[in-house]
Design a protein around this motif. Sequence first.
Motif, PDB file in Angstrom:
ATOM      1  N   ASN A  60      -0.545  34.879  65.325  1.00 33.86           N
ATOM      2  CA  ASN A  60      -1.349  34.294  64.366  1.00 33.86           C
ATOM      3  C   ASN A  60      -2.713  35.243  64.017  1.00 33.86           C
ATOM      4  N   LEU A  63      -4.251  35.018  60.376  1.00 32.48           N
ATOM      5  CA  LEU A  63      -4.710  33.844  59.913  1.00 32.48           C
ATOM      6  C   LEU A  63      -6.334  33.686  60.442  1.00 32.48           C
ATOM      7  N   LEU A  69      -6.615  31.367  56.359  1.00 32.03           N
ATOM      8  CA  LEU A  69      -6.153  30.133  57.292  1.00 32.03           C
ATOM      9  C   LEU A  69      -6.272  28.941  56.192  1.00 32.03           C
TER      10      LEU A  69
END
Length: 401
Positions: A60, A63, A69
Amino acid sequence: MVVRKEFMKILWNWKDKKVIKVVTGVRRCGKSTLLSQFKSEVEKLGECNTISINFDDLENEFLCDYHVLYKHLRGKITAGQMNYVFLDEIQLVPQFEKVVNSLFLKDNVDIYITGSNAYMLSGEIATLLSGRYVEIKMLPFSFAEYAQFKSDFLKKEVTADETLYNEYVSVGGFPYVASISTDKNLVRDYIRGIYSTIVLKDIIQRKKLSDSDVLEKVCKFTLSNVGNLVSSKKVSDTLTSGGRKTSPATVENCYSALTESYLFYKATRYDIKGKEFLKSLEKYYAVDMGLRFFMLGIRTGDDGFILENVVYLELLRRGYEVYVGKYNDLEIDFVAKKDGLTEYYQVALSVREQSTLERELRPFRLMKDNYPKLLITLDNSNNIDHNGIIQIYAVKWLASA
């Protein structure tokens, strides 16, 4: 995985309320597990959409740009039903508050975030989110939770007695530690990993501290002086006399970093008679006794200070604001305030000797108010009433949470 019932209850109470739920606490104290368990319970209700992101997961990392995000989350939000958004270790996203604030404006989004650094709720961030969030402060296992976990893990009843208490204060209450508590080497290695992660990710990178050696020495000094009033000058003088020259400003910066990362909690002094907070001297308490075990090893003669640290954390868990009390020239270990009520606590390893008992009771007897006054010790006995001052067996008190 043991269910942290009190914290779970808080989340259920705030579910669908128009506030951002912020779960804070030291790394590995159980924040991620709490959100995962709550998410599973919410999904059982049906008729909803859940979105979960853990920013400690390298997958992730892309992000961590707040624009990316927000676009990612916006694409996952389903119209016509409630969306529950869980963002774990959100402090790793610079300017995350812009994303959270934008999501907050949507009527069908309920937001839950976790963070391992108090900085995430300070300064401009707090201003932007002001009045829009509720903070849920997590700590590692309490003694009662530790006993419950051991019972569940071993699949047999484990008595919350003094033997278990001694185990608890030697290895600490980080949830995973409870499953490896019989191997002290594994415990030490695990806590070393937690400490190293906090120092590298939450302190050195953000605070730009170039000398981790000073930070470690401040940490060790503080663990060795739990229960003693300290000042940045006193610590810097001690380190300098020990061959590590430093300044009060550097020590102050270290303390700021250690408290912001929840490794330590600062208890300020309160003048009971003058009803005012004092600006000089304070006490620092470790978030968990496992940290002390890792940094200092097993030491004798500190059991009273360890008990004081454990009682301090337990009062925080029970929702109190906790201060170090001063009455004339005498000290009250803790002034605990909650819901407009005040309680006073003295903590002692044992008061079986009359002189020790009189020393602990003396400040209470001089005080003229009628607030509850409690003396907590490791003397195994039923509650004793010293003319309105109640003496309590610490193990029983801790297990009653």
